[in-house]
Design an enzyme around this catalytic site. Sequence first.
Site, PDB file in Angstrom:
ATOM      1  N   ARG A  87      15.071  12.555 -14.195  1.00 43.93           N
ATOM      2  CA  ARG A  87      15.423  13.432 -13.254  1.00 43.93           C
ATOM      3  C   ARG A  87      15.333  12.564 -11.833  1.00 43.93           C
ATOM      4  O   ARG A  87      16.135  13.372 -10.671  1.00 43.93           O
ATOM      5  CB  ARG A  87      14.968  14.764 -12.974  1.00 43.93           C
ATOM      6  CG  ARG A  87      15.033  15.420 -14.239  1.00 43.93           C
ATOM      7  CD  ARG A  87      14.718  17.228 -14.099  1.00 43.93           C
ATOM      8  NE  ARG A  87      13.376  17.140 -13.517  1.00 43.93           N
ATOM      9  CZ  ARG A  87      13.013  18.253 -12.629  1.00 43.93           C
ATOM     10  NH1 ARG A  87      13.738  19.377 -12.554  1.00 43.93           N
ATOM     11  NH2 ARG A  87      11.618  18.496 -12.247  1.00 43.93           N
ATOM     12  N   ASP A  88      14.870  11.534 -11.595  1.00 39.33           N
ATOM     13  CA  ASP A  88      15.256  10.914 -10.332  1.00 39.33           C
ATOM     14  C   ASP A  88      15.439   9.300 -10.647  1.00 39.33           C
ATOM     15  O   ASP A  88      14.593   8.394  -9.904  1.00 39.33           O
ATOM     16  CB  ASP A  88      13.658  11.080  -9.443  1.00 39.33           C
ATOM     17  CG  ASP A  88      13.863  10.688  -8.030  1.00 39.33           C
ATOM     18  OD1 ASP A  88      15.179  10.895  -7.663  1.00 39.33           O
ATOM     19  OD2 ASP A  88      12.926  10.554  -7.417  1.00 39.33           O
ATOM     20  N   ILE A  89      16.199   9.016 -11.516  1.00 37.74           N
ATOM     21  CA  ILE A  89      16.740   7.589 -11.501  1.00 37.74           C
ATOM     22  C   ILE A  89      17.533   6.943 -10.107  1.00 37.74           C
ATOM     23  O   ILE A  89      18.308   7.775  -9.925  1.00 37.74           O
ATOM     24  CB  ILE A  89      17.590   7.348 -12.663  1.00 37.74           C
ATOM     25  CG1 ILE A  89      16.899   7.855 -14.173  1.00 37.74           C
ATOM     26  CG2 ILE A  89      18.074   6.178 -12.741  1.00 37.74           C
ATOM     27  CD1 ILE A  89      15.769   6.697 -14.400  1.00 37.74           C
ATOM     28  N   THR A 145      17.171  12.695  -5.516  1.00 34.48           N
ATOM     29  CA  THR A 145      17.552  12.076  -4.598  1.00 34.48           C
ATOM     30  C   THR A 145      19.168  12.086  -4.553  1.00 34.48           C
ATOM     31  O   THR A 145      19.803  11.663  -5.507  1.00 34.48           O
ATOM     32  CB  THR A 145      17.249  10.368  -4.838  1.00 34.48           C
ATOM     33  OG1 THR A 145      15.691  10.275  -5.021  1.00 34.48           O
ATOM     34  CG2 THR A 145      17.650   9.720  -3.524  1.00 34.48           C
ATOM     35  N   ASN A 155      13.442   3.433  -7.846  1.00 33.53           N
ATOM     36  CA  ASN A 155      12.490   3.719  -8.902  1.00 33.53           C
ATOM     37  C   ASN A 155      12.577   2.736  -9.925  1.00 33.53           C
ATOM     38  O   ASN A 155      12.086   2.871 -11.242  1.00 33.53           O
ATOM     39  CB  ASN A 155      12.618   5.009  -9.201  1.00 33.53           C
ATOM     40  CG  ASN A 155      11.965   5.856  -8.529  1.00 33.53           C
ATOM     41  OD1 ASN A 155      11.076   5.792  -7.829  1.00 33.53           O
ATOM     42  ND2 ASN A 155      12.335   7.335  -8.648  1.00 33.53           N
TER      43      ASN A 155
END
Length: 200
Positions: free
Chosen positions: A60-62, A107, A66
């Site tokens: 959910r936040d690639i 993001t 990261n």
Amino acid sequence: YDFGRTPEGVFFYAMEYLDGIDLENLVAQFGALPAGRVIAILRQVCGSLAEAHGLGLIHRDIKPANIIVNHRGGTADFVKVLDFGLARAIGGEAESRITAANVLAGTPHYMAPEAIEHPTTVDTAADLYAVGAVAYFLLTGKAVFEGTSLIEICMKHVKTAPTPPSERLGKAVSPRLEAIILKCLAKLPSDRPPNAQSLD
């Protein structure tokens, strides 16, 4: 590797030391990457996501910040996907960081349309959208969509077709690479690659 409390009661945990650079800083320092390097990096990201998805987790936040590339065993650009802080179980309830309606988890520059419109119902396809957005950034040095506010960026993810990377760059990009990036950036999850293994 380890966790616990010191004799003074301070909580600690020991993790692998990564001597590398995240993709956001890599592009900021050196500019857009050549296609071959983008492919080599993202194939490893797909491998990490395939493993996570196989364990029932959605990241959910690639995003570029990261993903770290470092040297391991003489191999350059060895990829580590970081920050599973927003991860949740596939089919699980929204986790505690989504505390109210209209709060986004992720993001905005890398969020799939469904993660913006229905954040509690995302599945692995949202991670594949983010891989496409990361690929676009690495190849062009720019986010898929830009705007003056987060709302404007989010609405573009929901409603606006992305400009092909070759147009954004003003030079040719491998048609196969461009096609797979645009497939990842499809508005409908069903139009994206079916899973991380097939994207790899």
